[in-house]
Design an enzyme around this catalytic site. Structure first.
Site, mmCIF file in Angstrom:
data_model
loop_
_atom_site.group_PDB
_atom_site.id
_atom_site.type_symbol
_atom_site.label_atom_id
_atom_site.label_comp_id
_atom_site.label_asym_id
_atom_site.label_seq_id
_atom_site.Cartn_x
_atom_site.Cartn_y
_atom_site.Cartn_z
ATOM 1 N N HIS A 11 -70.090 -29.414 20.535
ATOM 2 C CA HIS A 11 -70.929 -30.399 21.181
ATOM 3 C C HIS A 11 -71.633 -31.312 20.182
ATOM 4 C CE1 HIS A 11 -74.654 -30.996 23.878
ATOM 5 N NE2 HIS A 11 -73.889 -32.046 23.860
ATOM 6 N N GLU A 21 -51.411 -33.721 26.477
ATOM 7 C CA GLU A 21 -51.914 -32.948 25.339
ATOM 8 C C GLU A 21 -51.321 -31.548 25.264
ATOM 9 O OE1 GLU A 21 -56.205 -32.827 25.515
ATOM 10 O OE2 GLU A 21 -56.241 -32.331 27.627
ATOM 11 N N CYS A 45 -56.255 -41.423 23.150
ATOM 12 C CA CYS A 45 -57.706 -41.294 23.027
ATOM 13 C C CYS A 45 -58.105 -40.198 22.042
ATOM 14 C CB CYS A 45 -58.361 -41.056 24.382
ATOM 15 S SG CYS A 45 -57.820 -39.548 25.171
ATOM 16 N N ASP A 102 -55.461 -32.321 20.840
ATOM 17 C CA ASP A 102 -54.882 -31.084 21.365
ATOM 18 C C ASP A 102 -53.368 -31.069 21.223
ATOM 19 O OD1 ASP A 102 -56.914 -29.314 22.162
ATOM 20 O OD2 ASP A 102 -57.495 -30.738 23.716
HETATM 21 C C1 PEP Z 1 -57.714 -34.794 22.654
HETATM 22 O O1 PEP Z 1 -57.388 -33.622 22.845
HETATM 23 O O2 PEP Z 1 -57.124 -35.545 21.852
HETATM 24 C C2 PEP Z 1 -58.861 -35.372 23.371
HETATM 25 C C3 PEP Z 1 -59.132 -36.649 23.306
HETATM 26 O O3 PEP Z 1 -59.644 -34.528 24.066
HETATM 27 P P1 PEP Z 1 -60.713 -33.522 23.416
HETATM 28 O O4 PEP Z 1 -60.805 -33.851 21.960
HETATM 29 O O5 PEP Z 1 -61.976 -33.748 24.155
HETATM 30 O O6 PEP Z 1 -60.088 -32.200 23.674
HETATM 31 MG MG MG Z 2 -58.131 -32.514 24.523
#
Ligand code: PEP
Ligand code: MG
Length: 754
Positions: free
Chosen positions: A361, A602, A673, A626
């Protein structure tokens, strides 16, 4: 044997300094193996030789003096060959070197094993015996096991040892952790102490001794009264024997025991808390080492009493307002969002914590706020850091404690360069993400913070590419109500309208826990995560979907994104729930426009189900963080394997390329993202693959925009072809660096490892 092994490791683990750790090692191993000698040599990386650090059996005067280069003598041979050496008649071995000061000529048999941590040789552990005999297989295996176990503990002791010596010599130390938020900072450590944690009490000196003794006595009186009350309350419910324990407690606190010792330390100039922590820890360590169950139990009692007294001392100091110096570097075991919020933003320069990972977090918040952070610094001796000067390198996950003048000036230069670059790029912030040859890429922002913190970005971005709803969920003491969520989501949607805002349904699990909904699993990243949790709790998901749909009324810029999807059924189930929610809301008179729905790409399984998914959803968003973790089978937060985690691994690049091609064929919009989108070279590669929308943390926007505006789509396409032809991650990086430097864009890349 196993018990002996465990006990030695435990004892070494609780040693307070490197010296005492080494002393425990040699003494205990000699006793366990019944040998004449046990010695430990550590590699001095500056002098590149193995130095005798402690011994029991050889002459103590040799400690610190006997040193062997790798390959030199038997010890050097063990170190350089990285394997055990078991000799019946050591002096007859061609590598044997005689050091007069050790008195070694008396010993015939020799067994040496290397101490290795994460492929690096730290030192050599040696046992010797007068008799001419070969250590048997079991003894050899024992010493190998011992060395392997001790390696991890020794790494920590070495780090603390380096810092312990700092106190005396004013030297500097460089420690490593997880690079959790990029950026550089120089400043003063402010250690946040978790309430009543004796291990986290900073070493602090005081001048007003009498006042400090007074504070301590006051705290003792408080605890005594508490114990008295507890004892009276329980009097009718416990046996006389148990009741006697309370008297023992009172005695321990009395003037002639713990209390007296602490007062003595305060009179030496230590603060009441520091003195208390020192005395309690010493007693606890002593008692835990003793072979007596009764005394071991007393260790727990003393620790408990110590915490109680500390609680009183801290209660009092909590009343005093904290004055944060300029460039405060917040250091703690675990830093919470609330602690982050207590420091004025203009005083906060960086974060450092012993726990946490790049997706915890606090890391998410730090990145969103543009604060450099190094987390997961297991070896950090918090108590020694208060008010020390620190350099934080959030790009490489390094912490420099008390940097020397040369190191500090190097970082001052780097920080100035970064600032100059930010100023230079500032003017471009309102220009579109458009290449030299007119190709346009949508630049979006990843967020999870309140609109207040991100609202000013609206004019600089094409929307929010990822709103992580778990962040506001983490700020609550329970699941936020529909009304609370509605307000939050409405703020975001209104704040960025008419740009799209992609809201991801709750993505908890893995390492993202809600304090009020802990998930404990052996293998959390492969467990109950993301959509798997919310589909099992439709009541939570329905409330979230209702809040999102209601918040979007009249705006029509909501997009809903589903995390951790691994099969088509999950999407079908969510769509069914969404239909139900829509029906209910329409029935209630809310004007609903069906938002576009997308899935995160992912989990590797969906790479091969894009066709089926494209039939059900409106867009894809690649979570490269991920995807990298699951494709490479590397826990994204495990420091032991972090060198294997690389989004530029050729297999990950191929997967990303595959998704871009397939999405185009399927006519399904796709964006990225994950962190790769926020890296200038990564962003160019993604653009070259065909991605037309990239979403990143706000601090990365200027560099990515600058990179895109200075390179043509054609060049980016060539870059992709070149990168895809490389067989290893290292060669991909070399290729990217070469191109970035040819294009005059090296300054946009984070500082490189020296
Ligand atoms: C990712 O897995 O790339 C993602 C954007 O989600 P998080 O980092 O929140 O798992
Ligand atoms: Mg993710």
């Amino acid at each position: 044997m196993l018990t002996v092994l465990r006990r030695i490791v435990q004892e070494v683990n609780s040693a307070t300094s490197l010296d005492s750790a080494l002393s425990i090692i040699v003494r205990r191993i000699r006793k366990a193996m019944k040998t004449d000698v046990c010695s430990v040599y550590l590699l001095d990386s500056e002098r590149q030789c193995f130095v005798l650090m402690d011994t029991i059996g050889l002459n103590a005067s040799a400690i610190g003096h006997v040193a062997m280069k790798p390959g030199e003598g038997l010890v050097g041979l063990v170190g350089s060959r990285e394997e055990p050496l078991n000799l019946e008649n050591a002096p007859a071995h061609p590598h044997f070197r005689y050091f007069e000061e050790t008195g070694e000529e008396r010993y015939s048999s020799f067994l040496g094993v290397p101490i290795i941590h994460q492929r690096k040789v730290l030192g050599v552990l040696v046992v010797q015996q007068r008799d001419n005999r070969r250590f048997d297989e079991g003894e050899e295996a024992f010493l190998i096991t011992m060395a392997a176990q001790l390696a991890g503990v020794l790494v920590q002791a070495l780090a603390s040892g380096a810092l312990a010596r700092l106190g005396e010599f004013e030297g500097s130390a460089v420690l490593s952790g997880v690079a959790a938020s990029p950026g550089l900072a120089i400043g003063e450590a402010h250690v946040v102490v978790p309430p009543a944690d004796l291990n986290a009490v900073p070493d602090r000196r005081v001048t007003d001794i009498e006042a400090e003794v007074g504070r301590f006595n006051q705290a003792i009186r408080g605890v005594r009264a508490d114990i008295q009350t507890a004892s009276e309350r329980l009097a009718s419910r416990i046996s006389a024997q148990e009741q006697a324990l309370f008297d023992v407690y009172q005695q321990m606190l009395g003037e002639h025991s713990l209390g007296q010792e602490v007062e003595k330390r305060i009179r030496e100039g230590w603060s009441a808390s520091s003195a208390l922590a020192k005395v309690v820890k010493r007693h606890v360590q002593y008692l835990e080492r003793v072979d007596d169950d009764y005394l071991k139990e007393r260790a727990a009692d003393i620790r408990d009493l110590g915490r109680r007294v500390l609680g009183y001392l801290q209660q009092e100091s909590a009343m005093e307002p904290v004055v944060y110096p300029d460039n405060t570097i917040l250091v703690g075991d675990e830093i919470s969002a609330a602690q982050l919020g207590e420091i004025p933003r203009d005083k906060l320069a960086a974060l450092v914590a012993t726990r946490g990972s790049s997706t915890s977090h606090v890391a998410i918040l730090a990145r969103a706020m543009g604060i450099p952070a190094v987390l997961g610094m297991n070896d950090l001796p918090l108590s020694r850091l208060a008010h020390t000067r620190l350099v934080v390198d959030g790009h490489r996950g390094k912490l420099m404690v008390r940097p020397d003048a040369e190191m500090e000036s190097r970082y001052v230069t780097l920080i100035n360069e970064e600032r100059a670059l930010t100023r230079m790029l500032e003017d471009e912030q309102f220009l579109p993400g458009e290449t030299e040859d007119g190709h346009s890429v949508k630049l979006m922002v990843n967020t999870g913070l309140s609109l207040e913190a991100v609202g000013s970005l609206k004019a600089k971005v094409d929307g929010v590419g990822l709103y992580r709803t778990e962040v506001p969920f983490m700020m609550h003491q329970r699941f936020p109500s529909e009304q609370e969520q509605l307000r939050l989501y409405r703020d975001q949607l209104e704040g960025f309208a008419p740009h799209p805002v992609v809201m991801r349904t709750l993505d908890i699990g893995g390492d993202k826990d809600l304090p009020y909904f802990p998930i404990e699993e052996d293998n959390p990243f492969l467990g109950w995560r993301g959509i798997r949790v919310t589909l099992d709790h439709p009541e939570v998901l329905m409330v979230q979907l209702r809040a999102m749909l209601r918040a979007a009324e009249g705006l029509n810029n909501l997009r809903i994104l589903l995390p951790m999807v691994s099969c088509v059924e999950e999407v079908l189930s969510v769509l069914k729930l969404m239909d139900r929610v829509t029906e209910e809301l329409t029935h209630d008179g809310v004007k609903i426009e069906r938002p576009l729905v997308g899935v995160m790409i992912e989990v590797p399984a969906v790479l091969y189900q894009l066709d089926a998914l494209a039939q059900l959803v409106d867009f894809f968003s690649v979570g490269s963080n991920d995807l990298t973790q699951y494709l490479l089978a590397v826990d994204r937060n495990n420091a032991r394997v972090s060198s294997l985690y690389d989004a530029c691994h050729p297999s990950v690049l191929r997967a990303l390329d595959h998704v871009a091609r397939e999405s185009k064929r399927l006519d399904t919009p796709v964006s990225v993202c994950g962190e790769l989108a926020g890296d200038p070279a990564g962003a160019l590669m993604l653009m070259g693959m065909g991605y037309t929308a990239l979403s990143m943390n706000a601090p990365n926007l200027p560099r990515v925009r600058a990179a895109i505006r200075r390179v043509s789509l054609e060049s980016a396409t060539t870059l992709v072809q070149e990168a895809l032809a490389q067989p290893t991650p290292a060669l991909v990086h070399r290729q990217l660096n070469q191109r970035m430097s040819q294009w005059g864009l090296s300054h946009l890349m984070p500082p490189r490892e020296e």
